[in-house]
Each structure stands twice: as C-alpha cells, then as structure tokens.
Design a protein around this motif. Structure first.
Motif, PDB file in Angstrom:
ATOM      1  N   LEU A 144      33.179  11.518  -2.531  1.00 64.13           N
ATOM      2  CA  LEU A 144      33.455  11.438  -1.097  1.00 64.13           C
ATOM      3  C   LEU A 144      34.078  10.097  -0.712  1.00 64.13           C
ATOM      4  CD1 LEU A 144      30.435  13.076   0.762  1.00 64.13           C
ATOM      5  CD2 LEU A 144      32.782  13.886   0.636  1.00 64.13           C
ATOM      6  N   PRO A 147      39.356   9.089  -0.881  1.00 63.27           N
ATOM      7  CA  PRO A 147      40.019   9.949   0.103  1.00 63.27           C
ATOM      8  C   PRO A 147      40.967  10.973  -0.517  1.00 63.27           C
ATOM      9  CG  PRO A 147      40.893   7.706   0.203  1.00 63.27           C
ATOM     10  CD  PRO A 147      39.733   7.686  -0.757  1.00 63.27           C
ATOM     11  N   ASN A 148      41.322  10.796  -1.787  1.00 60.64           N
ATOM     12  CA  ASN A 148      42.221  11.737  -2.455  1.00 60.64           C
ATOM     13  C   ASN A 148      41.490  12.787  -3.291  1.00 60.64           C
ATOM     14  OD1 ASN A 148      44.669  10.584  -1.482  1.00 60.64           O
ATOM     15  ND2 ASN A 148      44.309   8.874  -2.874  1.00 60.64           N
ATOM     16  N   SER A 152      36.847  15.373  -0.584  1.00 57.34           N
ATOM     17  CA  SER A 152      37.156  14.554   0.599  1.00 57.34           C
ATOM     18  C   SER A 152      38.238  15.207   1.449  1.00 57.34           C
ATOM     19  CB  SER A 152      37.620  13.157   0.185  1.00 57.34           C
ATOM     20  OG  SER A 152      36.560  12.411  -0.325  1.00 57.34           O
ATOM     21  N   LYS A 153      39.270  15.704   0.789  1.00 53.91           N
ATOM     22  CA  LYS A 153      40.374  16.335   1.509  1.00 53.91           C
ATOM     23  C   LYS A 153      39.910  17.555   2.292  1.00 53.91           C
ATOM     24  CE  LYS A 153      43.990  14.981  -1.746  1.00 53.91           C
ATOM     25  NZ  LYS A 153      44.904  15.486  -2.784  1.00 53.91           N
ATOM     26  N   ILE A 155      36.817  18.374   3.267  1.00 53.69           N
ATOM     27  CA  ILE A 155      35.847  18.016   4.310  1.00 53.69           C
ATOM     28  C   ILE A 155      36.580  17.435   5.530  1.00 53.69           C
ATOM     29  CG2 ILE A 155      33.972  16.390   4.879  1.00 53.69           C
ATOM     30  CD1 ILE A 155      33.066  18.774   3.235  1.00 53.69           C
ATOM     31  N   ARG A 156      37.642  16.693   5.283  1.00 50.30           N
ATOM     32  CA  ARG A 156      38.425  16.094   6.370  1.00 50.30           C
ATOM     33  C   ARG A 156      39.167  17.142   7.192  1.00 50.30           C
ATOM     34  NH1 ARG A 156      40.337  12.203   3.018  1.00 50.30           N
ATOM     35  NH2 ARG A 156      42.271  13.323   2.685  1.00 50.30           N
ATOM     36  N   THR A 157      39.572  18.229   6.551  1.00 45.37           N
ATOM     37  CA  THR A 157      40.466  19.178   7.218  1.00 45.37           C
ATOM     38  C   THR A 157      39.818  20.483   7.659  1.00 45.37           C
ATOM     39  OG1 THR A 157      41.158  20.118   5.093  1.00 45.37           O
ATOM     40  CG2 THR A 157      42.461  18.277   5.956  1.00 45.37           C
TER      41      THR A 157
END
Length: 177
Positions: A144, A147-148, A152-153, A155-157
């Motif tokens: 987590l 960011p790549n 992470s991707k 969860i962000r979107t």
C-alpha cells in the motif's frame, strides 16, 4: 511497507480456486481452510443483491490476535503480515476468540493456523497462491505504501469497504464494491 489485498466482489464468481490453491500451497489439512468463499444476499425480493467474496485473515494493523497471544506466537512480520510461529503456540485459542473475522483455526498438530499471504512466495517476489490462480483476476496484492502497486492503484480508483470497521482493527483486506 504495508502489504494488503483487494478483492473485487463484482468479479468474484465463487469458484473456490483460491481456496484450493491455498490448501495445496500451504499443506492445509483436509477439512480445514485458511480462506473461504462467502455469498451474501441483501434486500427484499424482487430487489436483491448478491455479493460473493473470498475471505481470510485481514492482517490487521491493530490485531487483537497479536495482543491476546500469551506467548508471542502471533506476531507482525514483513510489511505488517500477521503470522503464527507454530512451535511457540500453545494452542490456547485466545487468538481464535479475539479475531472478529473467524480467520483462525486449531491445526490438528496443536497450534493455531491462518492465512500468511503466502509470505514464502511474497519474499521471492511472487503473488500469494490465491491471487496467482484466480481465473477472474479479482484479487490484487501488493504494498500500500507503493503508489504503483496493483493494490494501491485499485484502492485509489474504486469504491471499497472493509469487514467490521467498528472493531477498530484496521484490516488490510479491502473489498471492491
């Protein structure tokens, strides 16, 4: 580093490939499981919704199982993965009772067992077995703090939830909804 998993409840079909892969990869005894499939129906006919999800240890940041273990057998490892050291476990079951996710079981050999995110695979740069075999690619794993990373991707979107947030455990399993 904080390892986490996201599971897309819109793509999971409940095939149990993740369960079988885990049992095979980790020599889980017949009749036991480190992960399982849950089907949940909500609403009132004819307005019903069905959610299918793969569940396991949530590798919580605030794990009651770690706090309740009298021997230190339950502990945090690489990236926050919660593990049990079998030869330190006395099989008292305190961790089983304290887990709000029913994610632990008493192994027939006298210690408590649970999902390890296949730490032996992760340390080699591989995905957990459940993620590697999923035919619908509904599972995402990674760091987590990166960011790549896939997790992470996503969860962000995507809109997501955790199970039993009121327990205050800060689980690291996220369900995409």
């Amino acid at each position: 580093m904080r390892y986490a998993m996201a599971i897309d409840t819109l793509k999971c079909v409940g095939c149990c490939d993740c369960v079988v892969a885990c049992q095979t990869e980790n020599d889980v005894p017949i009749g036991y499981a480190r992960d399982w499939i849950v089907e949940r129906t909500d609403g009132t006919f004819p307005e019903l919704t069905l959610e299918i999800r793969s569940e396991r240890c949530n590798h919580c940041d605030n794990s009651p199982c770690v706090r309740s273990c009298p021997t230190g057998a339950s502990h945090y490892s690489d990236g926050g993965i919660v593990l049990v050291t079998g030869n330190k476990c006395i099989g008292c079951g305190a961790c089983i009772q304290s887990c709000p996710y029913d994610a632990r079981y008493s192994h027939p050999e006298g210690y408590v067992d649970k999902c390890t995110f296949c730490i032996h695979r992760v340390r080699k740069g591989e995905s957990p077995a459940c993620v590697a075999v999923c035919p619908t690619k509904c599972m995402y794993f990674g760091d987590l703090d990166d960011p790549n990373s896939d997790v992470s991707k996503v969860i962000r979107t995507r809109k997501h939830k955790t199970l039993s947030p009121e327990a205050g455990t800060r689980p690291q399993i996220f369900y995409l909804v």
